[in-house]
Design a protein around this motif. Structure first.
Motif, short mmCIF file in Angstrom:
data_model
loop_
_atom_site.label_atom_id
_atom_site.label_comp_id
_atom_site.label_asym_id
_atom_site.label_seq_id
_atom_site.Cartn_x
_atom_site.Cartn_y
_atom_site.Cartn_z
N PRO A 46 0.79 -1.23 0.00
CA PRO A 46 0.00 0.00 0.00
C PRO A 46 0.83 1.28 0.00
CG PRO A 46 -0.14 -1.11 2.12
CD PRO A 46 0.56 -2.05 1.21
N VAL A 47 2.03 1.24 0.57
CA VAL A 47 2.90 2.42 0.59
C VAL A 47 4.01 2.21 -0.44
CG1 VAL A 47 4.44 3.84 1.98
CG2 VAL A 47 2.39 2.83 3.02
N PRO A 48 4.05 3.00 -1.51
CA PRO A 48 4.98 2.72 -2.61
C PRO A 48 6.45 3.01 -2.31
CG PRO A 48 3.72 4.70 -3.06
CD PRO A 48 3.14 4.11 -1.82
N ARG A 49 6.73 3.88 -1.33
CA ARG A 49 8.12 4.20 -1.01
C ARG A 49 8.31 4.27 0.50
NH1 ARG A 49 9.12 9.23 -5.30
NH2 ARG A 49 8.86 8.00 -7.21
N VAL A 50 9.44 3.75 0.96
CA VAL A 50 9.80 3.80 2.38
C VAL A 50 11.11 4.56 2.49
CG1 VAL A 50 10.20 2.47 4.48
CG2 VAL A 50 8.70 1.54 2.69
N GLU A 51 11.18 5.54 3.39
CA GLU A 51 12.34 6.44 3.42
C GLU A 51 12.95 6.54 4.82
OE1 GLU A 51 10.85 9.66 0.05
OE2 GLU A 51 10.54 10.09 2.18
N ARG A 52 14.25 6.84 4.83
CA ARG A 52 14.95 7.20 6.06
C ARG A 52 15.96 8.30 5.73
NH1 ARG A 52 11.37 4.66 7.62
NH2 ARG A 52 11.31 2.86 9.04
N GLU A 53 16.21 9.16 6.71
CA GLU A 53 17.15 10.27 6.54
C GLU A 53 18.45 9.95 7.27
OE1 GLU A 53 15.99 14.65 6.99
OE2 GLU A 53 17.14 14.25 8.82
N CYS A 54 19.56 10.11 6.58
CA CYS A 54 20.88 9.84 7.17
C CYS A 54 21.26 10.99 8.11
CB CYS A 54 21.92 9.69 6.07
SG CYS A 54 23.59 9.34 6.67
N ASN A 55 21.64 10.65 9.34
CA ASN A 55 22.04 11.72 10.28
C ASN A 55 23.54 11.70 10.60
OD1 ASN A 55 22.46 9.65 12.21
ND2 ASN A 55 20.36 9.83 12.97
N LYS A 56 24.29 10.82 9.91
CA LYS A 56 25.73 10.74 10.12
C LYS A 56 26.37 10.11 8.89
CE LYS A 56 29.21 8.69 13.22
NZ LYS A 56 29.43 7.83 14.42
N ASP A 57 27.45 10.69 8.40
CA ASP A 57 28.11 10.15 7.21
C ASP A 57 28.48 8.68 7.41
OD1 ASP A 57 27.92 12.78 6.49
OD2 ASP A 57 30.00 12.98 5.83
N VAL A 58 28.11 7.84 6.44
CA VAL A 58 28.44 6.41 6.50
C VAL A 58 28.86 5.94 5.11
CG1 VAL A 58 26.93 5.86 8.45
CG2 VAL A 58 26.02 5.79 6.13
N ILE A 59 29.52 4.79 5.07
CA ILE A 59 29.94 4.20 3.80
C ILE A 59 29.48 2.75 3.76
CG2 ILE A 59 31.89 3.55 2.33
CD1 ILE A 59 33.45 5.88 3.48
N LYS B 261 29.41 -0.51 0.94
CA LYS B 261 29.83 -1.02 -0.37
C LYS B 261 30.56 0.05 -1.18
CE LYS B 261 26.48 -4.73 -1.00
NZ LYS B 261 25.49 -5.36 -1.91
N GLY B 262 31.36 0.85 -0.49
CA GLY B 262 32.10 1.90 -1.16
C GLY B 262 31.29 3.13 -1.49
N ILE B 263 30.01 3.15 -1.09
CA ILE B 263 29.14 4.29 -1.37
C ILE B 263 29.08 5.19 -0.14
CG2 ILE B 263 26.78 5.00 -1.92
CD1 ILE B 263 26.45 2.28 -3.31
N HIS B 264 29.48 6.44 -0.33
CA HIS B 264 29.48 7.42 0.77
C HIS B 264 28.11 8.08 0.84
CE1 HIS B 264 31.20 11.39 2.57
NE2 HIS B 264 30.58 10.64 3.47
N ILE B 265 27.39 7.84 1.94
CA ILE B 265 26.09 8.47 2.15
C ILE B 265 26.29 9.61 3.14
CG2 ILE B 265 23.69 8.13 2.85
CD1 ILE B 265 24.01 5.18 2.29
#
Length: 515
Positions: free
Chosen positions: A384-397, A399-403
């Motif tokens: 029923p909900v097409p997208r699920v979201e979270r907000e990053c509150n601290k820089d993390v990496i 699989k080599g991806i810097h969020i």
């Protein structure tokens, strides 16, 4: 002299026009640079994604697309990890189970919050769905006791009473028309359940033409703004919401239910009568929640704050439980109508349970794996909900991806649930995917109809209880089948919907004879 003066005036005008054009060009260039300054965020990191446009990013035209299909197409084109822009705000889209596990469970403390919408309304800010940080933790902890197994068991009797009333309506429709609009009927049912279980109210004319209660609730989930460019403003410019006016987004229907709860709580404050509904249970739980001050336990919130929090959770209970549950029940009946062999199998298993328990009730549902399999498969195909979201509150990496801090991580649930790596033949309705053996072989982070981790849907168990009771009650008494108006696959309304809206969910209905 006049000729020379005219020439000088002409030169001045020409210079002024040239200067103005230069300034306008510079301003336009600087504005363009500002609006597109983040657009290299993903490309610099080697992350693919659709090309954004100024102001809208990747949200241009989103208000006129079929969102489930749109999201599936994006994942098919760009893969399980790609970049997306809400205006100039970067959002990392993932359907990779390892990153989902990290974001929603393993490193949840780095992704505690959902997207930050800057509503000034205290009621909205205090909803457990939108509260942030420590306040979210406190509110979530305080209301969790309202959804224990014991509380849900007590509410199951009220749910069954509502299901019995729905069966009477279904019987009338089966006799007079032979087909029904499933979404309309299930919406009246879920509103009846919430009115009784959450607010201790019984509303006589639910679903009728003059029912303003239902009309206002429906308007919240499918407002005209969702099909216009205004729908994306909270995602592109969240800080503009207070300036533009919250009434654009917190509609008249929303205000109606806030006022309803305010009046209900005032009436109860002046009365000594006790209720066993959500408002009563939540009020008691929130009132009893404490904090430590100088070594002593004292109430966490004052009376005014408690009232705000109770109203916020009660409105959320209504909004979250009304449309999502009605949509899920609609999708179940639709898929069972198209798959008669599965419907017959479910009926046979219900009939055997009825032989033991005499009626549909809470105890009957405790150990009933096939009904769970059917519900899970429907939630997989039509979350029923097409997208699920979270907000990053601290820089993390990962699989080599810097969020980076502030980045939104988005999981498109339709794309996740239709990934053939997770679910072979994903277009096929197959409840046997959810047998104990098949579940054990599947990564649990590939199924998110209620979110995931500590911030999943707090009312999940209540919703499942409601769905099971309604489903078993209806299938025990009625058979559903396709009619001329029934589409081959479920269709959803176009627009930037936060909850998917089924359309043309018309199915045939007839009362079962003794089988």
């Amino acid at each position: 002299m006049e000729f020379i003066r005219n020439m000088m005036d002409s030169d001045v005008k020409s210079s002024f026009i040239t200067f103005s054009l230069g300034v306008a060009s510079l301003v336009s260039f600087l504005l363009y640079r500002y609006l597109t300054s983040t657009f290299t965020y993903f490309s610099e990191r080697g992350i693919p994604g659709p090309k954004p446009v100024p102001i809208f990013g990747n949200l241009w035209g989103i208000w006129r697309v079929n969102l489930p299909q749109h999201d599936r197409d994006l994942v098919k084109k760009y893969g399980k990890i790609f970049g997306f822009f809400d205006g100039s705000n970067p959002s990392l889209w993932v359907t990779d189970p390892e990153i989902i596990k990290a974001v929603f469970v393993k490193d949840f403390d780095h992704f505690t919050n959902r997207r930050n919408m800057t509503f000034e309304s205290k009621i909205v800010r205090r909803m457990v769905s939108s509260a942030r940080g420590q306040e979210w933790k406190d509110i979530r902890s305080s209301i969790t006791p309202a959804f224990t197994s014991g509380k849900i068991k007590r509410m199951s009797t009220l749910i069954k009473a509502c299901a019995d009333q729905l069966a009477i309506k279904f019987n009338r429709i089966a006799t007079s028309e032979g087909k029904l609009n499933a979404k309309t009927q299930f919406s009246a049912f879920t509103m009846d359940v919430i009115a009784r279980c959450a607010f201790g109210m019984k509303i006589e004319n639910l679903g009728e033409k003059d029912d303003q209660f239902m009309a206002k609730a429906k308007a919240i989930f499918n407002p005209p703004v969702n099909k216009t460019p205004l729908a994306v403003i909270p995602f592109i410019f969240p800080k503009l919401i207070p300036i533009l006016g919250e009434r654009l987004f917190l509609t008249e229907g929303f205000q109606f239910f806030i006022k309803l709860l305010e009046n209900l709580i005032k009436d109860r404050t002046a009365s000594k009568q006790k209720y066993q509904d959500f408002v009563q249970v939540a009020t008691e739980a929130i009132t009893e929640y404490t904090k430590e001050v100088e070594g002593k336990s004292v109430p966490k919130w004052n009376v005014e704050e408690i009232e705000e929090i109770v109203i916020a959770q009660s409105v959320l209970f209504l909004l979250a439980g009304f449309d999502t549950t009605a949509t899920t029940l609609t999708n179940i009946i639709f898929l069972l109508a198209l798959n008669p062999e599965i419907q017959t199998r479910l009926y046979d298993k219900i009939a055997k349970k009825i032989e033991i328990f005499a009626e549909v009730n809470h105890e009957m549902l405790i150990d009933f794996p096939y009904v769970d399999q059917v519900i899970n498969e429907v939630l997989r195909m039509y979350p029923p909900v097409p997208r699920v979201e979270r907000e990053c509150n601290k820089d993390v990496i990962y699989k080599g991806i810097h969020i980076k801090r502030g980045t939104i991580v988005t999981v498109p649930s339709f794309a996740l649930h239709y990934d053939p790596d997770n679910y072979p033949e994903p277009e096929k309705f197959n409840p046997d995917r959810w047998t104990a053996d098949n579940k054990a072989e599947r990564n649990p982070y590939t199924f998110m109809p209620f979110g995931m981790g500590p911030r999943n849907c707090v009312g999940m168990r209540f919703a499942i209880e409601e769905i099971k009771i309604a489903l078993c009650t209806m299938i025990q008494q009625f058979r559903f089948f396709p009619v001329a108006e029934t589409p081959d696959t479920m269709q959803f309304e176009k627009g930037f919907m936060q909850v998917t809206q089924p359309v043309n969910a018309i199915v045939g209905i007839e009362r079962r004879t003794a089988e």
